[in-house]
Write a protein that holds these residues in place. Structure first.
Motif, PDB file in Angstrom:
ATOM      1  N   MET A   1       0.508  -1.373   0.068  1.00 50.42           N
ATOM      2  CA  MET A   1      -0.228   0.106   0.032  1.00 50.42           C
ATOM      3  C   MET A   1       0.648   1.019  -0.008  1.00 50.42           C
ATOM      4  O   MET A   1       1.465   1.361   0.882  1.00 50.42           O
ATOM      5  CB  MET A   1      -0.690  -0.534   1.115  1.00 50.42           C
ATOM      6  CG  MET A   1      -1.719   1.497   0.888  1.00 50.42           C
ATOM      7  SD  MET A   1      -2.966   1.082   2.719  1.00 50.42           S
ATOM      8  CE  MET A   1      -2.400   1.363   3.967  1.00 50.42           C
ATOM      9  N   VAL A   2       0.726   1.726  -0.691  1.00 49.46           N
ATOM     10  CA  VAL A   2       1.497   2.977  -1.385  1.00 49.46           C
ATOM     11  C   VAL A   2       0.382   4.046  -1.277  1.00 49.46           C
ATOM     12  O   VAL A   2       0.452   4.672  -2.628  1.00 49.46           O
ATOM     13  CB  VAL A   2       2.278   3.337  -2.338  1.00 49.46           C
ATOM     14  CG1 VAL A   2       3.094   4.545  -2.524  1.00 49.46           C
ATOM     15  CG2 VAL A   2       3.162   2.015  -1.944  1.00 49.46           C
ATOM     16  N   GLY A   3       0.563   5.397  -0.541  1.00 43.43           N
ATOM     17  CA  GLY A   3      -0.169   6.748  -0.607  1.00 43.43           C
ATOM     18  C   GLY A   3       0.135   7.326  -1.141  1.00 43.43           C
ATOM     19  O   GLY A   3       1.428   8.606  -1.027  1.00 43.43           O
ATOM     20  N   THR A  32      -4.596   8.112  -0.978  1.00 49.73           N
ATOM     21  CA  THR A  32      -4.639   7.630  -1.881  1.00 49.73           C
ATOM     22  C   THR A  32      -4.109   6.049  -2.058  1.00 49.73           C
ATOM     23  O   THR A  32      -2.641   6.766  -1.461  1.00 49.73           O
ATOM     24  CB  THR A  32      -5.305   8.106  -3.221  1.00 49.73           C
ATOM     25  OG1 THR A  32      -4.120   8.621  -3.707  1.00 49.73           O
ATOM     26  CG2 THR A  32      -6.399   8.296  -2.966  1.00 49.73           C
ATOM     27  N   ASN A  33      -4.256   5.207  -1.771  1.00 51.44           N
ATOM     28  CA  ASN A  33      -2.815   3.933  -2.200  1.00 51.44           C
ATOM     29  C   ASN A  33      -3.113   3.387  -3.462  1.00 51.44           C
ATOM     30  O   ASN A  33      -4.255   2.366  -3.602  1.00 51.44           O
ATOM     31  CB  ASN A  33      -3.329   2.980  -0.896  1.00 51.44           C
ATOM     32  CG  ASN A  33      -3.544   4.141   0.960  1.00 51.44           C
ATOM     33  OD1 ASN A  33      -2.561   4.572   0.989  1.00 51.44           O
ATOM     34  ND2 ASN A  33      -4.457   3.629   1.412  1.00 51.44           N
ATOM     35  N   SER A  40      -7.690   5.702   2.492  1.00 55.46           N
ATOM     36  CA  SER A  40      -7.574   5.663   3.900  1.00 55.46           C
ATOM     37  C   SER A  40      -7.747   7.194   4.118  1.00 55.46           C
ATOM     38  O   SER A  40      -7.916   7.830   3.544  1.00 55.46           O
ATOM     39  CB  SER A  40      -5.846   5.757   4.257  1.00 55.46           C
ATOM     40  OG  SER A  40      -5.405   3.948   3.889  1.00 55.46           O
ATOM     41  N   THR A  52     -10.474   2.428   6.075  1.00 56.69           N
ATOM     42  CA  THR A  52      -9.522   1.757   4.933  1.00 56.69           C
ATOM     43  C   THR A  52     -11.151   1.688   3.690  1.00 56.69           C
ATOM     44  O   THR A  52     -11.913   0.929   3.512  1.00 56.69           O
ATOM     45  CB  THR A  52      -8.950   1.140   4.667  1.00 56.69           C
ATOM     46  OG1 THR A  52      -7.864   1.402   5.797  1.00 56.69           O
ATOM     47  CG2 THR A  52      -7.654   0.425   3.239  1.00 56.69           C
TER      48      THR A  52
END
Length: 241
Positions: A1-3, A32-33, A40, A52
């Motif tokens: 998961m990357v924001g 945003t992921n 999130s 989430t």
């Protein structure tokens, strides 16, 4: 998961345009992921994730309306804009944008009536009327736009174009928006130097500005767009004893 997209809300007892109190809680952070296609929701007072929410493919930019009732999420993989209800943490509607646009950054006008969406794949910006959830305009900009910003007075919208290395400006006070007279160019940065934003009328040219010690050679010097004549060296005779 990357924001990727990040937005912080800080509501201080304000009301919506119709006078009713807003229903969105205060001090929320929306992220945003892209790797798992979620949004999130973080409580800014405790820094705990409170929700989430699954969203569309490759979510990018996110922005919340001035009344804090809705958030708008640019979904680059689906070429859609998701309308997110902040009181229930659910997506209530998706608005389709033309295929191949690869949506990136988003921005709302201060009155919340127009949403600007940067389309990195089509070198354009889509304008969405939030009252009808319809695309009302498509604006040509530079190459590979990535982000949009609207001035606090709502008069102008600025679009950052990553590949063409410039910034486009539109009059946001008209419907549909109209282009302003200038496009701002960015000089390529050299090692250890940041990009600077200046109008093209200042005659910056295509070469980057480097320290004078490395580029100011020869009879004429040209540093940062300003040319001046180099002083001739004075040769002093050696003194003999």
């Amino acid at each position: 998961m990357v924001g990727l997209g990040l937005l912080v809300t800080g509501l201080l007892g304000s009301a919506s345009a119709c006078g009713a109190p807003t229903t969105s809680p205060d001090h929320l952070i929306y992220v945003t992921n892209q790797l798992d296609n979620t949004l999130s929701v973080i409580d800014g007072s405790t820094y705990h994730v409170v929700a989430t929410v699954p969203v569309g493919a490759f979510p990018a930019g996110v922005v919340v309306s001035s009344d804090r009732r809705h958030a708008y999420i640019a979904q680059g993989g689906d070429n859609t804009v998701a309308v997110f209800d902040t009181s229930t943490n659910t997506i209530t509607k998706t608005v389709s944008v033309a295929p191949g646009n690869h949506l990136r950054g988003v921005a709302l006008t201060p009155n919340g009536q127009l949403l600007y969406v940067a389309n990195g794949g089509s070198n354009s910006v889509s304008v969405l009327d939030t009252r009808t959830d319809q695309i009302v305009a498509s604006l040509p900009v530079g190459s590979q736009p990535v982000s949009v910003a609207v001035t606090p007075d709502g008069a102008s919208a600025y679009v950052a174009n990553s590949r063409s290395n410039n910034v486009s400006r539109y009059s946001a006070s008209t419907t549909p928006p109209t282009p302003n007279s200038r496009t701002y160019k960015l000089r390529p940065a050299t090692s250890g130097e940041k990009n600077s934003l200046r109008p093209p009328s200042e005659g910056l040219g295509s070469e980057p500005c480097r320290p004078r010690s490395s580029t100011c050679q020869g009879r004429w010097r040209s540093c940062c767009g300003r040319s001046r004549r180099a002083r001739p060296r004075q040769h002093r005779p050696r003194r003999t004893r």
